[in-house]
Enzyme design. Structure first.
Site, PDB file in Angstrom:
ATOM      1  N   ASN A 212     128.167 109.204  64.818  1.00  0.00           N
ATOM      2  CA  ASN A 212     126.756 109.506  64.218  1.00  0.00           C
ATOM      3  C   ASN A 212     126.964 110.658  63.685  1.00  0.00           C
ATOM      4  OD1 ASN A 212     125.818 107.370  65.850  1.00  0.00           O
ATOM      5  ND2 ASN A 212     125.667 108.507  67.694  1.00  0.00           N
ATOM      6  N   GLU A 293     123.193 100.960  66.141  1.00  0.00           N
ATOM      7  CA  GLU A 293     122.251 101.945  66.946  1.00  0.00           C
ATOM      8  C   GLU A 293     121.499 102.763  66.045  1.00  0.00           C
ATOM      9  OE1 GLU A 293     125.125 104.099  69.685  1.00  0.00           O
ATOM     10  OE2 GLU A 293     124.748 102.033  71.070  1.00  0.00           O
ATOM     11  N   ASP A 373     130.259  97.969  76.149  1.00  0.00           N
ATOM     12  CA  ASP A 373     130.072  99.627  75.905  1.00  0.00           C
ATOM     13  C   ASP A 373     130.913 100.231  77.149  1.00  0.00           C
ATOM     14  OD1 ASP A 373     129.862 101.886  74.625  1.00  0.00           O
ATOM     15  OD2 ASP A 373     127.449 102.029  74.976  1.00  0.00           O
ATOM     16  N   GLU A 401     131.825 108.555  79.852  1.00  0.00           N
ATOM     17  CA  GLU A 401     130.569 108.318  79.979  1.00  0.00           C
ATOM     18  C   GLU A 401     129.773 107.403  80.969  1.00  0.00           C
ATOM     19  OE1 GLU A 401     129.597 106.446  76.084  1.00  0.00           O
ATOM     20  OE2 GLU A 401     127.426 106.261  76.524  1.00  0.00           O
ATOM     21  N   TRP A 551     118.571  96.531  74.423  1.00  0.00           N
ATOM     22  CA  TRP A 551     119.916  97.183  74.486  1.00  0.00           C
ATOM     23  C   TRP A 551     121.056  95.980  74.641  1.00  0.00           C
ATOM     24  CZ3 TRP A 551     120.919 101.259  71.898  1.00  0.00           C
ATOM     25  CH2 TRP A 551     120.107 102.030  71.772  1.00  0.00           C
TER      26      TRP A 551
HETATM   27  O1  GCW Z   1     128.465 104.122  74.308  1.00  0.00           O
HETATM   28  C1  GCW Z   1     127.578 104.528  73.299  1.00  0.00           C
HETATM   29  C2  GCW Z   1     127.047 105.806  73.592  1.00  0.00           C
HETATM   30  C3  GCW Z   1     126.486 106.658  72.218  1.00  0.00           C
HETATM   31  C4  GCW Z   1     127.749 106.462  71.012  1.00  0.00           C
HETATM   32  C5  GCW Z   1     127.742 104.652  70.970  1.00  0.00           C
HETATM   33  C6  GCW Z   1     129.204 104.341  69.749  1.00  0.00           C
HETATM   34  C7  GCW Z   1     128.256 107.970  69.338  1.00  0.00           C
HETATM   35  O2  GCW Z   1     126.118 105.902  74.402  1.00  0.00           O
HETATM   36  O3  GCW Z   1     126.498 107.905  72.542  1.00  0.00           O
HETATM   37  O4  GCW Z   1     127.406 107.198  69.976  1.00  0.00           O
HETATM   38  O5  GCW Z   1     128.283 104.103  71.944  1.00  0.00           O
HETATM   39  O6  GCW Z   1     129.948 104.594  70.408  1.00  0.00           O
HETATM   40  O7  GCW Z   1     128.630 104.751  68.898  1.00  0.00           O
END
Ligand code: GCW
Length: 834
Positions: A212, A293, A373, A401, A551
């Site tokens: 990002n 996103e 994810d 995460e 999501w």
């Molecule tokens: O897993 C999600 C995360 C975001 C992350 C996104 C990604 C950097 O919650 O924080 O953004 O994936 O991989 O782009």
């Protein structure tokens, strides 16, 4: 007593070997590092070796950079060089096997000369061979007489999600070591130390900023800063790349559009690329997160993803071997859950459909290991089976995460193993994911691995000493994805904590159990980590948050059934994105591996598993068992007291006991939630039955009031107490309703952002505990500013004698917005968990 250690040296501590062992090693007389410049990794290797020999063996050895015309290798000399630089005479009669790029050959002469040869295919390889020599030495393992090693894949990179302001997205180990306040840090000492760690496990590249991204990365002051970062890491053989923000042409360049087919945009990026190469001549290339996103991307301008990727690829081409790492993490995060055909897991294959043949040859598609994810368990991404011509980079997370955020122990290689060893049976042929990633399956020249790593400026790097095994292991797995999980953690333990068998066995056992324990008390049967995804912190339990939003991490749990129907027959069709042999397995709930059952199937809670248990009973049992196993972690860790330094012992002990407490919060939240949802009781009558608890709301309160907690399952019986205001203390009292005896007394409370409340716990006149709610400082990450499953926590006071008639009293002193919240107190006789 071991000297306190702060973790900064991680697995490169080079602890001295015991004197009698050190004496058994040859006395080395010289290091010859065949390098031409100070910044060459071979020169770095020489200095590293000198440092290591001094620390491990207590030997001071001088370095020279030539053999001084000598043909033969002088006795007791360690020679480091590349294949090109090392004279054949020095190699003698030995034959060096063919080495791949970055590979090395290590040879400890057994001809009585005590000479050692470290030969790299290139300079980096020579450095890797030197680290190999040092790490064997540090573990007192014999150095082989001839040992060649080459990497599985050329791309072994990390991705930092560091922001220019110095914060780190998903960072749990302090602030960025790269940026602060919009700029590259002046002092890059930690960057050099990080590059050293990376090089020691043969990681050769890094994208330094968040996917990002922000256009200010390309501000002139930062271009110079990136050049400094590259200069700092280069001596360690680590090259840097950058993540770009797609709309930079508009937002920084002042152009009317960022359309990738617009000629001004194209020349803007060409210009940027020229400038970047001026500062970073060996730049790896560009990492692109686009149309993901909320990020802009080519689709924003009606162009294809390939149009976007190719624009960057063409800009890179004139300058060298730079590549575009185009992330496959493209999906619609406003997906309509009412449509049972919608599925985020389908997105990558759908978005990349038809592009395999149209990407420029320096575009690689970077694919997260699973379709959603980084969940606690996922099947491999189906996109891995669709790339034939365009190579891939397989993306993992060292950052935990969705795996306890480094406040829970989770050694990840066993999880990685489920992906790497998965056979996708592409075209009916063996197609292990690791053979795809290495490039072997489809004959790609460049492919490999990237992992999101969240090192920060805390001396522990990741906020947890034990979490560092994941960083170490990640490097080992990139090099050799068939590495053995157990021996990798053993090596890491010996290097990081010492070789005492109790140390090695304890840490190995805890680590090897940890992922499965975490999975047991978080999300079972492929339902994903049932954490809060709406508040975006992805940490504590909040199963309801998975559904009812766009999501797409849905569970579709209702009163009767749970799981995503991803079959072709009745569901989203996701199973059909896999090659036929795999698709057939996933299509049928009876052949789907049970740990992925709910990933692929929507089944009643009463669906019977192979164990004979129903799905709901399996949930209950797994959560109870997982939390029970987590309770053993702090006690087992205690075996290390005195064997390792107190500083790291205590730091870890705090985390393991925090985890033990939080695992109970997970257990109770998930079990309570699904019990409420389906109404099917636990066969063993545990869920909702808490015999050893005193609910705070049942105590006599003064200055405290009762409040409902949202979500309800984050509090025992749905309620907790908070002080009447943030200025006055509160007390909660009751006569202990349990027989006299010895108890461990546990207090469950909420430690959220916004203040640091103080708590005192009395039994009669005795002060049993006095603590503050400062977890955010102690665990180094923000949980939540609310009383919920993220902030719920437990503190335990062991072996407290309770007499008949003892009055329990909690005195809570609020601070800021944290109103000394308390949920309950447990009185736990020996062996009871509640
Ligand atoms: O897993 C999600 C995360 C975001 C992350 C996104 C990604 C950097 O919650 O924080 O953004 O994936 O991989 O782009």
């Amino acid at each position: 007593m071991a000297a306190p250690e702060d973790g900064l040296e991680a697995w490169l501590r080079y602890a001295p070997l015991p004197a009698e062992i050190a004496k058994s090693y040859p006395r080395y007389l010289g290091i010859v590092a065949l390098c031409e410049s100070e910044t060459s990794p071979v020169c770095t290797a020489g200095k590293e070796l000198q440092d290591g020999l001094k620390k491990i063996l207590g030997q001071q050895v001088d370095i020279t950079n030539t053999l001084n015309g000598a043909d033969e290798l002088p006795a007791s000399t360690i020679l480091i060089g590349t294949l090109n630089a090392v004279p054949w005479a020095a190699v003698g009669k030995q034959v060096i096997p063919t080495l791949k790029e970055d590979g090395f050959w290590l040879s400890a002469r057994n001809d009585g000369t005590a000479a050692v040869l470290i030969v790299g295919q290139n300079e980096r390889g020579a450095l890797y061979g030197t680290f190999e020599f040092l790490m064997l030495l540090a573990q007192n393992k014999p150095c082989p007489t001839s040992y060649a090693s080459s990497p599985s894949a050329p791309i072994r990179w990390v991705n930092q999600w560091d922001n220019l302001d110095g914060t780190i997205e998903r960072g749990y180990g302090g602030r960025s070591i790269f940026f602060n306040d919009g700029e590259v840090l002046k002092d890059l000492t930690r960057v050099a130390q990080y590059a050293r760690l990376m090089a020691s496990v043969r990681l050769n590249g890094i994208v330094v900023n968040n996917v990002n991204s922000h256009c200010n990365l390309l501000h002139p002051i930062n271009l110079r800063g990136l050049g400094r970062i590259a200069d700092t890491m280069r001596p360690w053989g680590v090259r840097i790349g950058v993540a770009l923000y797609f709309d930079t042409p508009q937002e920084l360049g002042g152009l009317p559009t960022s359309d990738p087919l617009d000629s001004e945009v194209v020349s803007y990026w060409n210009g940027v690329t020229v400038q970047l190469y001026q500062h970073v001549p060996d730049m790896l290339g560009y990492l692109i997160k686009a149309n993901s996103e909320g990020q802009p991307g080519p689709l924003t301008y009606g162009r294809t993803l390939a149009d976007g990727a190719n624009m960057f690829a063409k800009a890179l081409k004139p300058h060298g071997d730079g590549i575009v790492m185009y992330r496959a993490f493209v999906y619609n995060h406003h997906l309509d859950e009412s449509d049972w055909k919608n599925d985020r897991a389908n997105a990558a294959v759908e978005f990349f459909d038809g592009l395999d043949d149209v990407f420029e040859d320096n575009v690689l598609v970077q694919i997260k290991y699973g379709p959603i994810d980084f969940q606690v368990r996922e099947p491999p991404s189906p996109l891995l089976a669709h790339q034939r011509r365009t190579p891939i980079i397989l993306e993992f997370q060292v950052c935990q995460e969705y795996l306890g955020q480094q406040s829970h122990l989770a050694y990840l290689p066993p999880l990685w193993r489920t992906i790497l060893d998965f056979d996708l049976r592409i075209d009916g042929k063996p197609s292990l994911v690791r053979d795809i990633a290495s490039g072997n399956r489809f004959g790609w020249k460049r492919s490999g691995y990237a992992a999101v790593v969240n090192v920060g400026n805390d001396t522990t790097w990741l906020g947890s000493h034990l979490a560092m095994s994941n960083l170490y292991a990640y490097g080992r797995y990139c090099w050799d994805p068939s590495s053995n999980e157990t021996s990798v953690v053993q090596d890491w333990t010996r290097l990081s904590f010492g070789g005492h068998p109790t140390i090695v066995n304890t840490i190995t056992e805890l680590s090897m159990e940890s992922w499965s324990v975490y999975e047991s008390y978080t999300g079972n049967l492929g339902i994903q980590t049932l954490c809060d995804i709406v508040k975006t912190c992805h940490y504590g339990p909040s199963p309801a948050a998975m559904d009812g939003n766009g999501w797409g991490q849905w569970t579709r749990a209702d009163a009767h059934a749970i799981g995503m129907d991803r079959t072709v027959a009745t569901g989203t069709g996701n199973a059909g994105q896999y090659p036929p042999e795999v698709a057939t397995v996933f299509e049928n709930p009876r052949t789907t591996p049970e740990d992925l059952l709910l990933w692929f199937h929507h089944v009643p809670y009463t669906y019977q598993l192979k164990s004979g248990k129903t799905v709901i009973q399996h949930f209950y049992d797994a959560h109870y068992e997982g939390a029970q196993r987590a309770q053993t972690f702090p006690a087992r860790w205690k075996a290390l007291r005195g064997l390792i330094d107190d500083k790291r012992f205590e730091h870890t002990a705090i985390r393991l006991s925090y985890q033990a407490g939080h695992s109970l919060i997970w257990r109770d939240s998930i079990c309570t939630f699904y019990y409420a949802k389906c109404g099917i009781p636990d066969k063993h009558n545990r869920v909702g039955n808490h015999q050893w608890r005193v609910e705070a709301e049942d105590m006599v309160l003064s200055g405290y009031k009762i409040i409902p907690i949202t979500p309800f399952e984050s509090a025992s019986k749905g309620k907790a107490i908070i002080t009447d205001s943030n200025r006055t203390r509160g007390t909660a009292k009751c006569v202990v309703p349990f027989p006299p005896g010895k108890y461990n007394i546990a207090v469950n409370y909420y430690d959220h952002l916004g203040g640091k409340s103080r708590y005192q716990l009395f039994l009669g006149e005795r002060l049993i505990g006095d603590w503050t709610g400062d977890l955010e400082e102690c665990l180094l990450h923000d949980f939540s500013d609310l009383r919920d499953g993220h902030s719920a926590t437990r503190i335990t006071f062991n072996d407290i004698q309770v007499e008949r008639g003892d009055v329990l009293m909690i005195v809570g002193t609020p601070d800021g917005t944290e109103l000394a919240p308390v949920d309950y107190v447990s009185f736990l006789p020996e062996g009871i968990i509640d």
